[in-house]
Design a protein around this motif. Structure first.
Motif, short mmCIF file in Angstrom:
data_model
loop_
_atom_site.label_atom_id
_atom_site.label_comp_id
_atom_site.label_asym_id
_atom_site.label_seq_id
_atom_site.Cartn_x
_atom_site.Cartn_y
_atom_site.Cartn_z
N PRO A 1 -8.22 0.05 6.39
CA PRO A 1 -8.12 -1.34 5.93
C PRO A 1 -9.35 -2.14 6.36
CG PRO A 1 -6.14 -0.64 7.11
CD PRO A 1 -7.20 0.39 7.36
N ALA A 2 -9.64 -3.21 5.65
CA ALA A 2 -10.79 -4.07 5.97
C ALA A 2 -10.69 -4.56 7.40
CB ALA A 2 -10.84 -5.24 5.00
N GLY A 3 -11.80 -4.45 8.14
CA GLY A 3 -11.86 -4.97 9.50
C GLY A 3 -11.24 -4.07 10.54
N LYS A 4 -10.77 -2.88 10.15
CA LYS A 4 -10.14 -1.97 11.10
C LYS A 4 -10.81 -0.61 11.06
CE LYS A 4 -5.61 -4.23 10.95
NZ LYS A 4 -4.14 -4.04 10.77
N LYS A 5 -10.45 0.23 12.03
CA LYS A 5 -10.99 1.58 12.07
C LYS A 5 -10.19 2.47 11.12
CE LYS A 5 -12.72 1.39 16.83
NZ LYS A 5 -12.64 2.01 18.18
N ALA A 6 -10.80 3.58 10.75
CA ALA A 6 -10.10 4.55 9.91
C ALA A 6 -8.88 5.09 10.66
CB ALA A 6 -11.04 5.69 9.54
N MET A 7 -7.80 5.36 9.91
CA MET A 7 -6.57 5.87 10.52
C MET A 7 -5.89 6.81 9.54
SD MET A 7 -4.08 2.52 10.09
CE MET A 7 -5.33 1.35 10.68
N ASP A 8 -4.97 7.65 10.10
CA ASP A 8 -4.24 8.50 9.17
C ASP A 8 -3.17 7.65 8.49
OD1 ASP A 8 -1.59 8.82 10.60
OD2 ASP A 8 -2.88 9.71 12.12
N ALA A 9 -2.82 8.09 7.28
CA ALA A 9 -1.92 7.29 6.45
C ALA A 9 -0.55 7.13 7.08
CB ALA A 9 -1.81 7.92 5.07
N ALA A 10 -0.09 8.14 7.82
CA ALA A 10 1.22 8.06 8.47
C ALA A 10 1.25 6.90 9.47
CB ALA A 10 1.54 9.38 9.16
N GLN A 11 0.17 6.72 10.20
CA GLN A 11 0.07 5.60 11.15
C GLN A 11 0.10 4.27 10.40
OE1 GLN A 11 -3.56 5.72 13.43
NE2 GLN A 11 -3.24 3.70 14.35
N PHE A 12 -0.58 4.22 9.27
CA PHE A 12 -0.60 3.02 8.43
C PHE A 12 0.80 2.68 7.93
CE2 PHE A 12 -1.62 1.08 4.18
CZ PHE A 12 -2.26 -0.05 4.64
N ILE A 13 1.54 3.70 7.54
CA ILE A 13 2.91 3.51 7.05
C ILE A 13 3.82 3.04 8.17
CG2 ILE A 13 4.93 4.70 6.12
CD1 ILE A 13 2.93 6.58 4.67
N ARG A 14 3.71 3.66 9.36
CA ARG A 14 4.56 3.29 10.49
C ARG A 14 4.35 1.84 10.91
NH1 ARG A 14 3.30 8.63 12.21
NH2 ARG A 14 1.60 7.84 13.53
N GLY A 15 3.15 1.33 10.64
CA GLY A 15 2.88 -0.07 10.97
C GLY A 15 3.52 -1.04 10.00
N GLY A 16 4.21 -0.50 8.98
CA GLY A 16 4.89 -1.36 8.03
C GLY A 16 3.97 -2.18 7.17
N GLN A 17 2.74 -1.67 6.96
CA GLN A 17 1.74 -2.46 6.26
C GLN A 17 1.76 -2.27 4.74
OE1 GLN A 17 -2.13 -2.94 8.37
NE2 GLN A 17 -1.42 -1.22 9.63
N ILE A 18 2.56 -1.30 4.28
CA ILE A 18 2.60 -1.04 2.85
C ILE A 18 4.00 -0.61 2.44
CG2 ILE A 18 1.97 1.42 3.01
CD1 ILE A 18 0.06 0.87 0.58
N ALA A 19 4.39 -0.92 1.23
CA ALA A 19 5.72 -0.60 0.75
C ALA A 19 5.65 0.08 -0.60
CB ALA A 19 6.57 -1.87 0.65
N ALA A 20 6.68 0.86 -0.90
CA ALA A 20 6.78 1.47 -2.23
C ALA A 20 6.79 0.36 -3.28
CB ALA A 20 8.03 2.32 -2.34
N GLY A 21 6.10 0.59 -4.38
CA GLY A 21 5.99 -0.41 -5.41
C GLY A 21 4.72 -1.25 -5.33
N THR A 22 4.03 -1.16 -4.19
CA THR A 22 2.76 -1.86 -4.05
C THR A 22 1.76 -1.31 -5.08
OG1 THR A 22 3.09 -2.18 -1.67
CG2 THR A 22 0.82 -2.35 -2.49
N VAL A 23 0.99 -2.18 -5.68
CA VAL A 23 -0.01 -1.77 -6.66
C VAL A 23 -1.40 -1.90 -6.04
CG1 VAL A 23 -1.00 -2.13 -8.95
CG2 VAL A 23 1.47 -2.43 -8.59
N LEU A 24 -2.13 -0.80 -6.04
CA LEU A 24 -3.50 -0.79 -5.52
C LEU A 24 -4.49 -0.99 -6.67
CD1 LEU A 24 -3.24 2.30 -3.14
CD2 LEU A 24 -2.92 -0.11 -2.56
N GLY A 25 -5.64 -1.54 -6.31
CA GLY A 25 -6.71 -1.65 -7.28
C GLY A 25 -6.80 -2.98 -7.96
#
Length: 310
Positions: free
Chosen positions: A286-310
């Motif tokens: 994510p902008a302003g952060k270090k690279a991370m594995d996607a599982a960590q990103f998900i556990r942080g509750g930062q994204i939800a199903a149905g989110t549209v990227l792009g």
């Protein structure tokens, strides 16, 4: 034989080392000027300059090689042969004509495919199964000279531009070591390139970094690994840049939902619908952060199903 070596990035270092380790007389090195690097803009020498100075080899760093004073400096080294590898400037005719044995270039592709400045990026992004290194005589055109020798390497599913960069730099150094004895002995029979088969690989543009989710999952997977580690593929998330550094090779095709929509979240990663099949993101930034594995990103509750990227 008096050899002048021209190169700039890490890719060129093994070739310079090969010349030195094989007892060649490297009378000078030409590389790009020191540039500011990082947030603190610290003036930093090129990897080739650092290597040359370890061995006490004189270093020239002209801003523009074609300037008369730069050509004159080079002429004073009295080169019999010029060897280049990812130098970063086109050699003018005045330089090409200096050494009696000519100028040769170590190019990271199987010419005439991928002439230009980003051959490794384009080979991976296009999903090629094979790449390689070509050593050629230099001419005034862009990577148009007669071919001297070449070696092929497979592109594995686990490869990125970064891993291939390292593999091809070593392969190029090895090929140079094998080629020079025949060149010095005058046994080279160079082969002209077929211009009708030429493919160009210009430097990566910002537009090529943006993921188009309407494209097939396999195409996007190749884009992501082709832009890793530099400059990186990205999409937009909540209006900000979201870098995508790694994905699983897609196994599905066909309609998967509205392209760019997050259709699944699991320990495996973030699954996104594409124009054909789904693509699972396993590493992101994510902008302003270090690279991370996607599982960590998900556990942080930062994204939800149905989110549209792009």
């Amino acid at each position: 034989m008096r050899i002048v070596f021209m190169g700039t990035p890490d890719f060129a270092v093994p070739s310079l080392q090969a010349l030195i380790e094989n007892g060649m007389q490297v009378v000078g090195v030409v590389t790009q000027p020191d540039r500011p690097v990082g947030r603190k803009r610290i003036l930093t020498p090129t990897p080739v300059k650092i290597e040359a100075e370890k061995h006490g080899i004189p270093v020239l760093q002209p801003e523009r090689l074609r300037r008369p004073e730069s050509v004159e400096e080079l002429k004073e080294l009295q080169p019999d042969l010029i060897v280049t590898a990812a130098y970063g400037q086109i050699l003018p005719k005045s330089v090409l004509e200096l050494p009696k044995h000519g100028c040769i270039n170590i190019h990271a592709s199987l010419l005439p495919k991928y002439r230009g400045g980003a051959p490794i990026h384009h080979a991976v992004m296009n999903g090629d199964a094979v790449t390689g290194v070509t050593i050629m005589y230099m001419a005034e055109g862009l990577d148009t000279g007669d071919m001297i020798s070449r070696v092929e390497l497979p592109i594995e599913d686990t490869d990125t531009t970064g891993t291939l960069f390292d593999k091809l730099s070593i392969a190029g150094a090895r090929l140079l070591t094998e080629t020079l004895p025949d060149l010095i002995a005058g046994r080279i029979q160079a082969v002209p390139q077929n211009d009708d088969e030429a493919v160009y690989s210009p430097n990566i543009s910002r537009e090529q970094e943006l993921i188009d989710w309407t494209k097939p999952a396999l195409t996007i997977w190749n884009q992501v690994r082709g832009l890793n580690p530099r400059p990186g593929a990205y999409t937009l998330w909540n209006g900000d840049v979201l870098k995508i550094w790694g994905c699983r090779k897609p196994e599905t095709t066909g309609e998967a939902g509205v392209p760019g929509t997050v259709v699944g979240l699991s320990e495996a990663g973030v699954e996104v619908a594409t124009g054909s099949g789904t693509l699972t993101i396993i590493e992101l930034q994510p902008a302003g952060k270090k690279a991370m594995d996607a599982a960590q990103f998900i556990r942080g509750g930062q994204i939800a199903a149905g989110t549209v990227l792009g």
